[in-house]
Design an enzyme around this catalytic site. Structure first.
Site, PDB file in Angstrom:
ATOM      1  N   GLU A  35       0.760  -1.192  -0.109  1.00 22.03           N
ATOM      2  CA  GLU A  35      -0.013   0.022   0.002  1.00 22.03           C
ATOM      3  C   GLU A  35       0.756   1.304  -0.070  1.00 22.03           C
ATOM      4  O   GLU A  35       0.485   2.260  -0.743  1.00 22.03           O
ATOM      5  CB  GLU A  35      -1.033  -0.063   1.324  1.00 22.03           C
ATOM      6  CG  GLU A  35      -2.140  -1.068   1.061  1.00 22.03           C
ATOM      7  CD  GLU A  35      -3.234  -0.869   0.129  1.00 22.03           C
ATOM      8  OE1 GLU A  35      -3.071   0.307  -0.614  1.00 22.03           O
ATOM      9  OE2 GLU A  35      -3.812  -1.694  -0.422  1.00 22.03           O
ATOM     10  N   TYR A 118      -6.426   6.188   4.634  1.00 17.90           N
ATOM     11  CA  TYR A 118      -6.542   5.062   3.685  1.00 17.90           C
ATOM     12  C   TYR A 118      -5.706   3.993   4.136  1.00 17.90           C
ATOM     13  O   TYR A 118      -6.180   2.780   3.942  1.00 17.90           O
ATOM     14  CB  TYR A 118      -6.210   5.810   2.349  1.00 17.90           C
ATOM     15  CG  TYR A 118      -6.091   4.675   1.105  1.00 17.90           C
ATOM     16  CD1 TYR A 118      -7.230   4.221   0.648  1.00 17.90           C
ATOM     17  CD2 TYR A 118      -4.718   4.089   0.897  1.00 17.90           C
ATOM     18  CE1 TYR A 118      -7.049   2.997  -0.038  1.00 17.90           C
ATOM     19  CE2 TYR A 118      -4.812   3.090   0.153  1.00 17.90           C
ATOM     20  CZ  TYR A 118      -5.838   2.519  -0.336  1.00 17.90           C
ATOM     21  OH  TYR A 118      -5.647   1.577  -1.260  1.00 17.90           O
ATOM     22  N   ASP A 136      -9.616   5.789  -1.573  1.00 22.19           N
ATOM     23  CA  ASP A 136      -8.308   6.585  -2.245  1.00 22.19           C
ATOM     24  C   ASP A 136      -9.160   7.223  -3.633  1.00 22.19           C
ATOM     25  O   ASP A 136     -10.412   7.453  -3.785  1.00 22.19           O
ATOM     26  CB  ASP A 136      -7.427   5.548  -2.949  1.00 22.19           C
ATOM     27  CG  ASP A 136      -7.761   4.658  -3.734  1.00 22.19           C
ATOM     28  OD1 ASP A 136      -8.763   4.403  -4.057  1.00 22.19           O
ATOM     29  OD2 ASP A 136      -6.941   3.719  -4.228  1.00 22.19           O
TER      30      ASP A 136
END
Length: 349
Positions: A35, A118, A136
């Site tokens: 991520e 996020y 996102d």
């Protein structure tokens, strides 16, 4: 709507999801690393970096003990180097404060360096199946079209609007739900040419039913990037070039590059400015050789227009023996973490 939407999305995701190395595990370390790498970077680029990183640092404990310069070298080319700094800080924090185990709550994850809402939501939902949003740009685009939201996606205050809508639609399998939304935004519900004819949630999409897909998401115009003239010092001595380690905290922090100084609009002699910069900041006296055209490099918020100023060394000063300064031969460039802005110049030399 939520259950039907969620099941349709997840069923589609299970059927067509891309074969990505971080999707074969629920290890929070792997999910966290992927991520962080995927922020501002395309999937096709990240795959190679991710595999090399995992091979060298297979666990958070291994990363916590890593040599920082080696981490930066592995990261070279991914850009946004503050992410690499925060990776090291975060790994050390997890080992020192959490016995090497990631917190299993969104709030706990958000306390770690470099992990925002996020990333925290993605890790919590995918690794621990916590019912949490991971919103996102791709997800905001999907939700904007599904719900025909007029909220401006470029206004940070509106993020809560999209987070609330995601939670209303979410089903119990939150990890696959979130990944399904991400996959949908990346492969089907694309910005300019959405493939609505094969969308698994077409029947739930208000924008599709009104044929207004391209009106969403709502965005304010992007501000123009600031253009800066940069004088780049090229000083060669006995086959090696002068490079220095940029200071922590600024642009291209803690990476190696050529000395560079900004040229304002009123400057009549950029060459003289560069020469005085060498004298004042490095204690080096030089003689001007030539000026050559450099390259343009685009950052997130500004543009560097670089001109190269070549010099000959008059005398090697004692002050050059500095751990943040190095004379680097072209064959050794690959040993240094050099950002793309400066790597663009290497071919010119």
């Amino acid at each position: 709507m939520s259950n039907d939407f969620g099941r349709a999305l997840i069923d589609w995701y299970h059927l067509v999801k891309r074969d990505l190395p971080w999707r074969v595990t629920q290890d929070p370390y792997c999910i966290w690393l992927s991520e962080i790498m995927l922020q501002q970077t395309q999937v096709v680029t990240v795959i190679g970096y991710y595999n090399r990183f995992i091979k060298k640092y297979p666990t958070v404990n291994a990363l916590a003990q890593a040599n920082e310069s080696e981490v930066y070298k592995l990261w070279e080319g991914l850009g946004y180097y503050s992410r690499a700094r925060n990776l090291i800080r975060c790994a050390k924090e997890i080992v020192e404060s959490y016995e090497g185990k990631f917190p299993q709550t969104v709030e706990g994850l958000k306390k770690l360096p470099g992990i925002g809402p996020y990333t925290a939501g993605a890790i919590a939902s995918i690794a621990f199946n916590v019912k949490s949003h991971a919103v996102d740009g791709n997800v905001m685009r999907v939700i904007s079209r599904i719900k025909m939201l007029e909220a401006d996606v470029r206004n940070p205050k509106n993020r809560v609007v999209f987070e609330s809508e995601v939670m209303r639609l979410m089903v119990n399998d939150s990890g696959d739900f979130n990944q399904g939304l991400m996959e949908l935004g990346a492969t089907i519900c694309t910005p300019k040419s959405p493939k609505c004819h094969i969308c698994p949630v077409q029947s739930f999409c208000m924008a599709y039913s009104s044929e207004t897909q391209l009106n969403y998401p709502v965005k304010t115009p992007t501000p123009k990037k600031e253009r800066l003239r940069m004088a780049v010092v090229i000083l060669k001595h006995k086959g090696a070039y002068l490079m220095h380690l940029r200071p922590v905290g600024g642009l291209l922090s803690n990476l190696w590059g050529f000395p560079v100084v900004q040229v304002d609009g009123e400057c009549q002699s950029p060459e003289r400015l560069a020469r005085e910069y060498l004298a004042s900041d490095f204690g080096i006296q030089v003689k001007f050789d030539k000026e050559t055209k450099g390259k343009t490099h685009i950052f997130t918020h500004l543009i560097w227009e670089m001109t190269l100023y070549h010099y000959d060394l008059i005398e090697m000063p004692d002050l050059i023996e500095d751990p943040e300064i190095a004379w680097v031969e072209p064959s050794a460039f690959s040993d240094y973490a050099i950002p793309t802005a400066f790597k663009k110049l290497l071919d010119l030399l």
